[in-house]
Design a protein around this motif. Structure first.
Motif, PDB file in Angstrom:
ATOM      1  N   GLU A  26      83.773  36.116  36.909  1.00 20.47           N
ATOM      2  CA  GLU A  26      84.546  37.527  36.212  1.00 20.47           C
ATOM      3  C   GLU A  26      84.476  38.801  37.391  1.00 20.47           C
ATOM      4  O   GLU A  26      84.928  39.978  38.334  1.00 20.47           O
ATOM      5  N   ALA A  27      82.643  39.099  36.969  1.00 21.71           N
ATOM      6  CA  ALA A  27      82.692  40.770  37.880  1.00 21.71           C
ATOM      7  C   ALA A  27      82.221  40.082  39.114  1.00 21.71           C
ATOM      8  O   ALA A  27      82.758  41.266  39.690  1.00 21.71           O
ATOM      9  N   VAL A  66      78.852  28.031  28.975  1.00 22.16           N
ATOM     10  CA  VAL A  66      78.102  27.837  28.414  1.00 22.16           C
ATOM     11  C   VAL A  66      78.807  29.400  27.006  1.00 22.16           C
ATOM     12  O   VAL A  66      80.054  29.995  27.785  1.00 22.16           O
ATOM     13  N   VAL A  67      78.868  28.897  25.942  1.00 16.49           N
ATOM     14  CA  VAL A  67      79.210  29.922  24.901  1.00 16.49           C
ATOM     15  C   VAL A  67      78.205  31.268  25.697  1.00 16.49           C
ATOM     16  O   VAL A  67      77.653  31.428  24.739  1.00 16.49           O
ATOM     17  N   MET A  68      79.236  32.246  25.323  1.00 14.97           N
ATOM     18  CA  MET A  68      78.366  33.862  25.938  1.00 14.97           C
ATOM     19  C   MET A  68      78.171  34.359  24.249  1.00 14.97           C
ATOM     20  O   MET A  68      78.899  35.496  23.996  1.00 14.97           O
ATOM     21  N   ASN A  69      77.202  33.637  23.490  1.00 15.16           N
ATOM     22  CA  ASN A  69      77.049  34.553  22.177  1.00 15.16           C
ATOM     23  C   ASN A  69      75.945  35.039  22.485  1.00 15.16           C
ATOM     24  O   ASN A  69      74.991  35.595  21.207  1.00 15.16           O
ATOM     25  N   GLY A  70      74.532  34.847  23.922  1.00 12.86           N
ATOM     26  CA  GLY A  70      73.663  36.171  23.390  1.00 12.86           C
ATOM     27  C   GLY A  70      73.690  37.269  24.019  1.00 12.86           C
ATOM     28  O   GLY A  70      74.784  37.752  23.470  1.00 12.86           O
ATOM     29  N   THR A  71      72.841  37.602  25.405  1.00  8.22           N
ATOM     30  CA  THR A  71      72.557  38.921  25.435  1.00  8.22           C
ATOM     31  C   THR A  71      73.011  39.201  26.504  1.00  8.22           C
ATOM     32  O   THR A  71      73.525  40.261  27.366  1.00  8.22           O
ATOM     33  N   THR A  72      73.488  38.282  28.008  1.00  7.11           N
ATOM     34  CA  THR A  72      74.337  38.500  28.978  1.00  7.11           C
ATOM     35  C   THR A  72      76.347  39.123  28.606  1.00  7.11           C
ATOM     36  O   THR A  72      77.036  38.096  27.418  1.00  7.11           O
ATOM     37  N   VAL A  73      76.238  39.849  28.797  1.00 12.09           N
ATOM     38  CA  VAL A  73      77.401  40.806  28.695  1.00 12.09           C
ATOM     39  C   VAL A  73      79.225  39.858  30.296  1.00 12.09           C
ATOM     40  O   VAL A  73      79.953  40.462  29.719  1.00 12.09           O
ATOM     41  N   GLU A  74      78.221  39.626  30.798  1.00  9.63           N
ATOM     42  CA  GLU A  74      79.610  39.036  31.421  1.00  9.63           C
ATOM     43  C   GLU A  74      79.160  38.372  32.793  1.00  9.63           C
ATOM     44  O   GLU A  74      78.637  38.076  32.725  1.00  9.63           O
ATOM     45  N   GLY A 106      72.335  47.952  33.832  1.00  3.49           N
ATOM     46  CA  GLY A 106      72.313  47.317  32.235  1.00  3.49           C
ATOM     47  C   GLY A 106      73.337  46.547  32.400  1.00  3.49           C
ATOM     48  O   GLY A 106      73.984  45.952  31.272  1.00  3.49           O
ATOM     49  N   TRP A 107      73.465  45.619  33.514  1.00  2.00           N
ATOM     50  CA  TRP A 107      74.504  44.731  32.911  1.00  2.00           C
ATOM     51  C   TRP A 107      74.354  43.398  33.628  1.00  2.00           C
ATOM     52  O   TRP A 107      74.343  43.079  34.415  1.00  2.00           O
TER      53      TRP A 107
END
Lengths: 321, 321, 321
Positions: free
Chosen positions: C95-96, C83-91, C74-75
């Motif tokens: 960084e990952a 991209v402004v990360m205001n959606g469904t992607t968490v990381e 679930g990652w």
């Protein structure tokens, strides 16, 4: 040992129990035996105890462990032969098992029955195909009809906790909210009947009418439908739900009166209470028993490690030959 | 050490940081300590950093590691007592924890708050039950209200990167698209307040009105709602969103002005910027900071290994006693 | 070796095959090489062979292995920049990947193409970002356009089973029920063209009109649309479906006549038949071939271990420098 799928794969039951208890006393004594050997644990269904205890047993023997949760990792296996694979299954068990056999020295395999077609489930065709095509020693992590690592651990637990030479062991049906396989009770019955035949215990099974287990797993067992009668003077009570074998896969709603309670223990010889877990508290078995001094459920789970370790040790020794 | 769930489980904070840095300099110095010892890492929620860093720490100490993603492996735990288990939960935490304690010498456990009932979440009843019933030393991999391995790693990172003896550390609230637990900020506050009490840092918290953390985790912290004021002369800025403790679990839509940017860093002492990750780029924290020289986020993540290794080393040493 | 993502990362192809076969003959000869080294295997898509064989290879070299099934755990990763990360992607993958690089000495990474935007898939931007941001040596566990561990294992298998100095190898398109990536055929073509350039084989590709592979992967290959013609005197037939590169991601319904059968083998030089697996029985390839003496499919899968081990051995040796 090339296969561990039933009590019939055990040559000498008493010696096997003894072996497990020796391993329990000294878990790391054979750590070099598994050096550079790999076990693959393949699950088509979720597992907590079986996965962790078998993994632990393998680690104790110095093995590498690779776990494969095929159900969760989205790998739908085709199990039928002669099928044109133009549907949703992505790989045939012939290839999947053979490939895993290439990467592993020993494989563990778990599958469940679908509880729809008795003949199919009781043929153990899926498990047997896995064994056949993998080409390496296989240990059952529970199959459609049997769960031998559980039953072996149960028998070890009885041996450890018996107060008399030949205790009375009672397997009693319990209520449940859904239709469960017969694998655990079949297997428990199979092991206990063997133990009874060897003079180790007296074995009684009790269940509601219509919940008779397959006869081939209960040779010599006393079977009664009166739970109170069955429990009299019991030294060990093994609580477990199962769905019907006769009216295949059917459950029995409203059977709450079969739940095991302290009240029912009164008629026993202060019996120790067993369950393979997971258990539905206050539905299969009362919380008062589970939290009280008569419960052996955690000890059974703990002994899963030594049961698995005894099996893997034999398999590893055979690999060296 | 039998339990690591809060800064209060640490006897000597400075010495503990020192220990972690010694391990970082020589990761494999204690590889015999974990020989034949097994840690089980149990997750009720997904984990990337915590799982990998704790697994790595355990391997560095020579331990065996078994990972159990209970959520993904379909094992719904019952956590309430006195419940008739005739619903969807398959096993009670009493049995599940006890069984895992039989297979593991140390357990790690992660759970999240539901953010619906503050009292329930803040009682840490699930985590505490796991600790109680497992019967072995337990390390928190994040609980409903705290994330001590993260905060310990954060403090190690501050120690490594401080330019002055007593740096100013600011925890600032940041925007997010969904309601997040307070565990990371609670925990960071708890550790920083302890560090402040020991004269290691000055600690300031800034957040919008209504986002006050639970007082028990912020003793001695300076709390201001003016972010600009708070950031002045900061040496470290820790960026994190959390949902409201007061109006429990509520978020603050349209709070984009709280996002940390290079512009805001101008008022600081060229502050290093921290975040526990995962981070929402250009929503919590600007990409320019993350990709620039002030970011410590990867170093924090890296230090998770040494934080975990210091904890496990203490637990292993206690097991030998 | 810092990167293994294509045949172009191999300095000396013949020597590399030789190295793999030496490892196959003596798998544990370099067990000290991987001591205290950790490989992380990161999957964005399910894997059976690749995961197990690479894990096995790493264990044979004495490494620790950490597996991360990001899709199942679930990652959801963000892969776009800016991209402004205001959606469904968490990381974000920046960084990952960087974090995983902190915990691992070597990383393996698998991603699949979306088969929607050819330019995007063929840019390998996701894989390349992972490599760039992880900061450690990376081995491809299959990318959008290539699957080099598979192709290397295939070439090893051909070397083991060839009856003549310069066998004829035919890659033939096969039917399938869904649109599949071109990664396996691209990669096989890339490796075979290199082998052909080095005088090791003759290489022919056959497929229906419109299923031409990207030219950059097929330099020097003879390409024909008449399967019968292509198969003549073949020593090895490699069977694989792929979707169209030209009409990107499109399949070819009703192409059952392209299925490989014993009848078609009649025109060959008693060719050995290969497939990367999983295979759709009696749809891509007939069951009679799979269960008969001409099939090499299990041997190919088995050789995945030695291909991976040769790659990891080179990477480990480079880490020591």
């Amino acid at each position: 040992m090339k296969l561990f799928s039933s009590v019939n794969d055990v040559t000498d039951l008493k010696k096997f129990i003894e072996e497990a208890l020796i391993l329990k006393a000294d878990p790391f004594a054979h750590k070099s035996l598994g050096k550079d050997k790999t076990i693959g644990l393949v699950f088509l269904n979720p597992s907590l105890r079986t996965r962790l205890s078998t993994q632990k047993a393998a680690l104790n023997l110095g093995m590498n462990v690779m776990v494969m949760n095929l159900d969760k990792e989205g790998w739908a296996l085709e199990t039928e032969d002669g099928v044109v694979m133009n549907g949703t299954t992505v790989e045939h068990i012939r290839e999947a098992a053979a490939v895993m056999g290439e990467y592993c020295d020993i494989l563990g395999f778990r599958s469940f029955p679908k509880l729809q077609d008795r003949e199919e489930d009781y043929s153990e065709s899926l498990f047997n195909k896995f064994v056949k095509f993998s080409g390496v020693p296989v240990v059952s992590l529970e199959s459609a009809t049997l769960h031998p690592l559980q039953s072996f651990a149960d028998l070890i637990t009885i041996e450890e906790h018996k107060q008399i030479a030949k205790p009375k062991v009672v397997l009693t049906w319990a209520p449940h909210v859904k239709a469960l396989p017969q694998a655990v009770p079949n297997s428990f019955a199979e092991w206990m009947c063997k133990a009874q035949a060897e003079g180790m215990i007296d074995f009684v099974i009790t269940h509601p009418e219509g919940f008779e287990l397959a006869e081939k797993f209960t040779p010599g067992a006393k079977i009664v439908t009166d739970q109170t009668e069955a429990l009299k003077e019991a030294d060990f009570v093994y609580v477990k739900n199962w769905s019907s074998y006769k009216d295949y896969g059917k459950t029995l709603p409203g059977a709450e009166s079969w739940m095991m309670t302290n009240k029912k223990l009164e008629g026993t010889n202060n019996a120790k209470v067993m369950h393979c877990l997971p258990v539905r508290r206050d539905y299969e078995l009362s919380a008062e028993i589970l939290d009280g001094p008569n419960s052996l459920v955690i000890k059974e789970a703990s002994n899963r490690t030594w049961a698995a370790q005894a099996v893997l040790k034999e398999m590893l020794e055979d690999l060296k030959k």
